[in-house]
Design a protein around this motif. Structure first.
Motif, PDB file in Angstrom:
ATOM      1  N   GLU A   1      -1.805  17.851 -29.647  1.00 53.26           N
ATOM      2  CA  GLU A   1      -1.798  18.594 -30.970  1.00 53.26           C
ATOM      3  C   GLU A   1      -0.213  18.892 -31.121  1.00 53.26           C
ATOM      4  N   PRO A   2       0.702  17.909 -31.524  1.00 56.84           N
ATOM      5  CA  PRO A   2       2.308  18.400 -31.448  1.00 56.84           C
ATOM      6  C   PRO A   2       2.382  19.504 -32.512  1.00 56.84           C
TER       7      PRO A   2
ATOM      8  N   GLY B   1       5.070  22.875 -24.224  1.00 60.91           N
ATOM      9  CA  GLY B   1       3.876  22.846 -24.183  1.00 60.91           C
ATOM     10  C   GLY B   1       3.197  24.203 -23.671  1.00 60.91           C
ATOM     11  N   ILE B   2       3.766  24.771 -22.686  1.00 60.45           N
ATOM     12  CA  ILE B   2       3.544  26.169 -22.191  1.00 60.45           C
ATOM     13  C   ILE B   2       4.018  27.189 -23.023  1.00 60.45           C
TER      14      ILE B   2
ATOM     15  N   ILE C   1       0.425  22.179 -21.401  1.00 62.96           N
ATOM     16  CA  ILE C   1       1.130  21.029 -21.870  1.00 62.96           C
ATOM     17  C   ILE C   1       0.310  19.964 -22.478  1.00 62.96           C
ATOM     18  N   GLN C   2      -1.150  19.968 -21.957  1.00 59.34           N
ATOM     19  CA  GLN C   2      -1.917  18.811 -22.477  1.00 59.34           C
ATOM     20  C   GLN C   2      -2.266  19.365 -24.057  1.00 59.34           C
ATOM     21  N   LYS C   3      -2.270  20.434 -24.185  1.00 63.07           N
ATOM     22  CA  LYS C   3      -2.750  21.126 -25.549  1.00 63.07           C
ATOM     23  C   LYS C   3      -1.476  20.614 -26.491  1.00 63.07           C
TER      24      LYS C   3
ATOM     25  N   ALA D   1       8.836  18.683 -31.052  1.00 62.71           N
ATOM     26  CA  ALA D   1       8.961  17.713 -32.197  1.00 62.71           C
ATOM     27  C   ALA D   1       9.979  16.716 -32.108  1.00 62.71           C
ATOM     28  N   TRP D   2      11.227  17.415 -31.840  1.00 63.86           N
ATOM     29  CA  TRP D   2      12.247  16.326 -31.607  1.00 63.86           C
ATOM     30  C   TRP D   2      12.294  15.413 -30.674  1.00 63.86           C
TER      31      TRP D   2
END
Length: 514
Positions: A287-288, A375-376, A281-283, A106-107
């Motif tokens: 969806e952050p 992401g992972i 990572i796509q997820k 998020a940062w």
DNA sequence: AGTGCAGTTGACTTT
DNA sequence: TAAAGTCAACTGCAC
């Protein structure tokens, strides 16, 4: 080549510390100002650590010498990104910046938004190019696999033959700060991997030529995984190697090992894991909030938000009294790496047996991973905590895992030396060692939870939550947005049957749903 | 030789 | 790349 009248393009290096197969470097052209910014605020986050910084510093040294060899050394600054970028652009008349898309925490996401709005307000263009299979602003998950595969098949970007040296003098940090200078907690990690490009290339070469031969069967046990796994994860996380370089090297190795069944299984299995990497990572890209909110909101109040401090600490230090859990945790602490299955077990044990909220345990693991890849990490943390709502509940039995993965006890004996007098019959469950259990307890704790009782409570609580009204409706919406399409496409029934049979026998098919 | 039975194995279901 | 439970088929052995 050198054009002193036009300003250079600012190439902002982030998690792409290489010169080969570097789309942004290729797109920037030869008159380029290569920049890396050490951001103290990033290195103060709860999910970052000194071991990650030290690894990064080694990668930066490599990158600096490679760029110097090409004719223009890396400019390294320390500070806040907008501040440093705007100073560099203003003093050098730069109006064009280029970098890679970053799917970070998020940062870094918020920082990139600040950079974008500063750039837009100041007449600076900022291009962000993809460097892996993650697709920004992906409308639906349906076509993702195809897009990802076509990216992997594209030829590698050539690294430039030479860069035009800048005419102006630009100040750079000569000496990289150590962890203490960045106010980071000390973090020994005696067996950490080396971040240099040379070490990355060596890991890739040895994996594909020899170490990977038994990858498929050796990846599950922490004893054999150390050597048989690729060990490329930290290099991929920082972009010392691109995932496309690795994928294409894998394809080449498949030809080289043609006809060898073990290698065939290993390299297919490895390909799946490289694809799963982009998938997860796509997820986070889509969806952050995955980093801080339960994917299925019904789990928000499942566990106390304030974790039991004693349990959390025992888990973090590898002092839970469950030998295999403690051995895995201490190994991770000392090496910065652990095989996938044991990472899942550590997380599962914290979330189910210890009933700790993933938001207190997730950052602890993130810091210990030299290869922290947001992401992972956050996808896996939620999956192993049962908070996605769409994956089956997998509660690992750490005693069974110990017997299965370390049947001789060598791993436990090495990493939990307090137990070296315990006979193998009781090594995985020292509380059953009648002769010595009492004496042992001066050195090694009794289990901090009753395994059977704790897992039964977790199982019943999770499954009863799933039966509540409305749970499945939300779960279906989550699955539609995020789940892999690998097993859900329309098929003939014969194909479906074949797929089901494969699912039972092929561990790859079950490895990481979501 | 055939039967009974305890124990094992593997597919499958439930949690 | 969960674990535990169910069930049916199978196996080895005693008699």
């Amino acid at each position: 080549m050198c054009n002193s009248s036009a300003p250079p393009v600012l190439l902002w290096f982030k998690r792409d510390l290489r010169v080969a197969d570097h789309p942004a470097l290729a797109a920037a052209g030869p008159y380029v100002l290569p920049v890396y910014i050490i951001e103290p605020e990033y290195w103060a986050l709860p999910d970052t650590s000194a071991r990650q910084w030290m690894f990064t510093a080694e990668a930066l040294q490599s990158l600096r010498s490679e760029l110097a060899r090409l004719g223009q050394p890396l400019i390294i600054r320390k500070g806040e990104a907008v501040h440093e970028l705007s100073r560099l652009c203003m003093t050098n008349g730069i109006t064009r910046m280029i970098s890679h898309e970053e799917t970070g925490n998020a940062w870094t996401f918020a920082r990139d938004k600040r950079v974008a709005s500063w750039a837009a307000a100041n007449g600076v263009s900022w291009e962000e190019l993809p460097q892996c299979g993650v697709v920004r602003r992906l409308p639906t998950r349906d076509a993702w696999q195809r897009l990802r595969n076509s990216f992997m098949r594209q030829p590698l970007q050539d690294s430039p033959a030479a860069l035009a040296p800048l005419t102006q003098e630009i100040s750079t940090l000569e000496r990289l700060p150590d962890a203490r200078a960045l106010s980071m907690a000390s973090d020994l990690c005696a067996h950490r991997q080396d971040g240099s490009h040379r070490a990355a290339a060596l890991a890739l070469e040895t994996f594909l030529s020899s170490r990977g031969a038994r990858y498929r069967v050796a990846m599950s046990s922490p004893v054999s995984a150390e050597r048989a796994c690729s060990r490329l994860s930290p290099y991929l996380a920082l972009g010392v190697l691109s995932v496309r370089q690795v994928e294409q090297a894998r394809r080449a190795a498949r030809l080289h090992h043609h006809g060898d069944a073990g290698w065939h299984a290993a390299l297919n299995s490895f390909a799946k894991r490289l694809a799963w990497r982009d998938h997860f990572i796509q997820k986070l890209e889509d969806e952050p909030s995955l980093e801080y909110r339960c994917l299925h909101p019904a789990h928000e109040k499942l566990r106390p938000r304030e974790s039991d401090a004693a349990r959390l600490r025992a888990w973090e230090l590898g002092e839970t009294g469950i030998p295999f859990v403690d051995a895995c945790m201490r190994y991770l602490q000392a090496t910065g790496w652990l095989n996938f299955r044991m990472r899942a077990m550590l997380m599962s044990f914290a979330s189910y047996h210890l009933w700790l909220d993933w938001r207190s345990t997730g950052p602890i693991l993130a810091r210990m991973f030299t290869d922290y890849e947001p992401g992972i990490h956050w996808s896996q943390v939620q999956m192993q905590s049962g908070t996605t709502g769409i994956n089956t509940i997998r509660i690992y039995n750490p005693v069974k895992q110990g017997h299965d993965q370390d049947s001789t006890g060598t791993f436990i004996r090495r990493w939990v030396p307090e137990l070296n007098t315990v006979p193998i019959a009781h090594l995985h469950t020292p509380w059953t060692w009648n002769d010595g259990a009492a004496r042992l307890q001066a050195r090694y704790p009794a289990p901090i939870v009753d395994l059977a009782q704790a897992s039964a409570y977790a199982r019943e609580t999770l499954w009863s939550l799933r039966k509540q009204a409305g749970f499945q409706t939300v779960a279906r919406a989550v699955a539609h947005k995020h789940a892999s399409r690998a097993h859900t496409s329309d098929r003939s029934s014969a194909q479906a049957t074949r797929a089901a049979r494969r699912k039972r026998t092929d561990p790859d098919q079950l490895a990481f749903d979501l």
